[in-house]
Design a protein around this motif. Sequence first.
Motif, PDB file in Angstrom:
ATOM      1  N   THR A  24       4.896  -2.999  -5.131  1.00 21.16           N
ATOM      2  CA  THR A  24       5.425  -2.828  -6.479  1.00 21.16           C
ATOM      3  C   THR A  24       5.570  -4.147  -7.239  1.00 21.16           C
ATOM      4  N   GLU A  25       5.313  -5.255  -6.565  1.00 22.35           N
ATOM      5  CA  GLU A  25       5.489  -6.550  -7.219  1.00 22.35           C
ATOM      6  C   GLU A  25       4.219  -7.394  -7.251  1.00 22.35           C
ATOM      7  N   ALA A  26       3.061  -6.785  -7.070  1.00 25.76           N
ATOM      8  CA  ALA A  26       1.803  -7.533  -7.111  1.00 25.76           C
ATOM      9  C   ALA A  26       1.626  -8.143  -8.501  1.00 25.76           C
ATOM     10  N   ALA A  27       1.076  -9.324  -8.548  1.00 29.32           N
ATOM     11  CA  ALA A  27       0.966 -10.081  -9.807  1.00 29.32           C
ATOM     12  C   ALA A  27       0.220  -9.333 -10.904  1.00 29.32           C
ATOM     13  N   GLU A  28      -0.825  -8.602 -10.548  1.00 29.29           N
ATOM     14  CA  GLU A  28      -1.641  -7.917 -11.565  1.00 29.29           C
ATOM     15  C   GLU A  28      -1.349  -6.428 -11.636  1.00 29.29           C
ATOM     16  N   GLY A  29      -0.188  -6.016 -11.188  1.00 26.03           N
ATOM     17  CA  GLY A  29       0.180  -4.607 -11.195  1.00 26.03           C
ATOM     18  C   GLY A  29       0.173  -4.032  -9.793  1.00 26.03           C
ATOM     19  N   PRO A  30       0.629  -2.798  -9.629  1.00 25.79           N
ATOM     20  CA  PRO A  30       0.751  -2.191  -8.304  1.00 25.79           C
ATOM     21  C   PRO A  30      -0.567  -2.210  -7.521  1.00 25.79           C
ATOM     22  N   GLU A  31      -0.447  -2.419  -6.223  1.00 29.89           N
ATOM     23  CA  GLU A  31      -1.607  -2.409  -5.315  1.00 29.89           C
ATOM     24  C   GLU A  31      -1.298  -1.535  -4.112  1.00 29.89           C
ATOM     25  N   LEU A  32      -2.324  -0.859  -3.607  1.00 30.83           N
ATOM     26  CA  LEU A  32      -2.183  -0.104  -2.368  1.00 30.83           C
ATOM     27  C   LEU A  32      -2.243  -1.059  -1.191  1.00 30.83           C
ATOM     28  N   VAL A  33      -1.432  -0.797  -0.191  1.00 30.36           N
ATOM     29  CA  VAL A  33      -1.472  -1.521   1.076  1.00 30.36           C
ATOM     30  C   VAL A  33      -1.725  -0.464   2.146  1.00 30.36           C
ATOM     31  N   GLY A  58     -10.992  -7.321   5.098  1.00 32.66           N
ATOM     32  CA  GLY A  58     -11.418  -6.624   6.294  1.00 32.66           C
ATOM     33  C   GLY A  58     -11.809  -5.202   5.956  1.00 32.66           C
ATOM     34  N   ILE A  59     -12.486  -4.550   6.881  1.00 29.72           N
ATOM     35  CA  ILE A  59     -12.890  -3.157   6.721  1.00 29.72           C
ATOM     36  C   ILE A  59     -12.109  -2.361   7.751  1.00 29.72           C
ATOM     37  N   ILE A  60     -11.421  -1.310   7.285  1.00 27.96           N
ATOM     38  CA  ILE A  60     -10.615  -0.486   8.178  1.00 27.96           C
ATOM     39  C   ILE A  60     -11.048   0.965   8.063  1.00 27.96           C
ATOM     40  N   ARG A  61     -10.660   1.748   9.056  1.00 30.19           N
ATOM     41  CA  ARG A  61     -10.913   3.187   9.042  1.00 30.19           C
ATOM     42  C   ARG A  61      -9.579   3.909   8.953  1.00 30.19           C
ATOM     43  N   ILE A  62      -9.536   4.956   8.103  1.00 30.73           N
ATOM     44  CA  ILE A  62      -8.338   5.766   7.956  1.00 30.73           C
ATOM     45  C   ILE A  62      -8.759   7.224   7.999  1.00 30.73           C
ATOM     46  N   SER A  63      -8.046   8.015   8.779  1.00 28.24           N
ATOM     47  CA  SER A  63      -8.358   9.431   8.914  1.00 28.24           C
ATOM     48  C   SER A  63      -8.225  10.160   7.579  1.00 28.24           C
ATOM     49  N   VAL A  64      -9.044  11.178   7.408  1.00 24.64           N
ATOM     50  CA  VAL A  64      -8.968  12.020   6.221  1.00 24.64           C
ATOM     51  C   VAL A  64      -7.604  12.713   6.141  1.00 24.64           C
ATOM     52  N   ARG A  65      -6.892  12.777   7.263  1.00 22.71           N
ATOM     53  CA  ARG A  65      -5.544  13.364   7.251  1.00 22.71           C
ATOM     54  C   ARG A  65      -4.596  12.564   6.361  1.00 22.71           C
ATOM     55  N   MET A  66      -4.976  11.334   6.007  1.00 23.60           N
ATOM     56  CA  MET A  66      -4.142  10.476   5.169  1.00 23.60           C
ATOM     57  C   MET A  66      -4.356  10.708   3.678  1.00 23.60           C
ATOM     58  N   VAL A  67      -5.280  11.590   3.307  1.00 22.07           N
ATOM     59  CA  VAL A  67      -5.618  11.787   1.888  1.00 22.07           C
ATOM     60  C   VAL A  67      -4.383  12.126   1.058  1.00 22.07           C
ATOM     61  N   GLU A  68      -3.537  13.023   1.530  1.00 24.72           N
ATOM     62  CA  GLU A  68      -2.369  13.424   0.745  1.00 24.72           C
ATOM     63  C   GLU A  68      -1.447  12.240   0.470  1.00 24.72           C
ATOM     64  N   GLN A  69      -1.168  11.432   1.498  1.00 23.68           N
ATOM     65  CA  GLN A  69      -0.288  10.279   1.310  1.00 23.68           C
ATOM     66  C   GLN A  69      -0.927   9.242   0.396  1.00 23.68           C
ATOM     67  N   ILE A  70      -2.229   9.010   0.565  1.00 22.53           N
ATOM     68  CA  ILE A  70      -2.932   8.032  -0.270  1.00 22.53           C
ATOM     69  C   ILE A  70      -2.976   8.527  -1.715  1.00 22.53           C
ATOM     70  N   ARG A  71      -3.208   9.816  -1.911  1.00 23.95           N
ATOM     71  CA  ARG A  71      -3.232  10.375  -3.264  1.00 23.95           C
ATOM     72  C   ARG A  71      -1.874  10.183  -3.947  1.00 23.95           C
ATOM     73  N   LYS A  72      -0.787  10.441  -3.241  1.00 24.78           N
ATOM     74  CA  LYS A  72       0.552  10.240  -3.806  1.00 24.78           C
ATOM     75  C   LYS A  72       0.762   8.777  -4.188  1.00 24.78           C
ATOM     76  N   ALA A  77       1.091   4.595  -8.330  1.00 23.28           N
ATOM     77  CA  ALA A  77       0.643   3.274  -8.817  1.00 23.28           C
ATOM     78  C   ALA A  77       0.004   3.402 -10.186  1.00 23.28           C
ATOM     79  N   GLU A  78      -0.819   4.418 -10.371  1.00 25.50           N
ATOM     80  CA  GLU A  78      -1.491   4.612 -11.656  1.00 25.50           C
ATOM     81  C   GLU A  78      -0.497   4.949 -12.778  1.00 25.50           C
ATOM     82  N   ALA A  79       0.460   5.807 -12.474  1.00 26.28           N
ATOM     83  CA  ALA A  79       1.444   6.209 -13.470  1.00 26.28           C
ATOM     84  C   ALA A  79       2.335   5.041 -13.880  1.00 26.28           C
ATOM     85  N   ALA A  80       2.544   4.112 -12.965  1.00 32.40           N
ATOM     86  CA  ALA A  80       3.420   2.973 -13.247  1.00 32.40           C
ATOM     87  C   ALA A  80       2.761   1.962 -14.152  1.00 32.40           C
TER      88      ALA A  80
END
Length: 84
Positions: A24-33, A58-72, A77-80
């Motif tokens: 929530t405090e990234a210099a150029e606006g919200p960023e996903l971690v 780096g390149i990481i792998r994340i399960s499709v099960r994470m889609v709901e959390q990532i979407r939220k 971040a976009e709304a902010a």
Amino acid sequence: MALLFFGTDPNSGGGNCPAVWVDTEAAEGPELVLQGKFADADTRAVCSQDSPPADDEGIIRISVRMVEQIRKACNAAEAAGPQL
């Protein structure tokens, strides 16, 4: 740094699993971690053909099960806009 936690892989048993936050405090606006497994050498090589990672990336792998959390997290971040 202020990280807003959105969740982990719903099929994991707790720690050491894929997770998503919004900085929530990234210099150029919200960023996903994102937390995920490091991609294997073959995956990194294929991805590097399209977009070679910089030394601090780096390149990481994340399960499709994470889609709901990532979407939220993306929606928050976009709304902010520049400030969450």
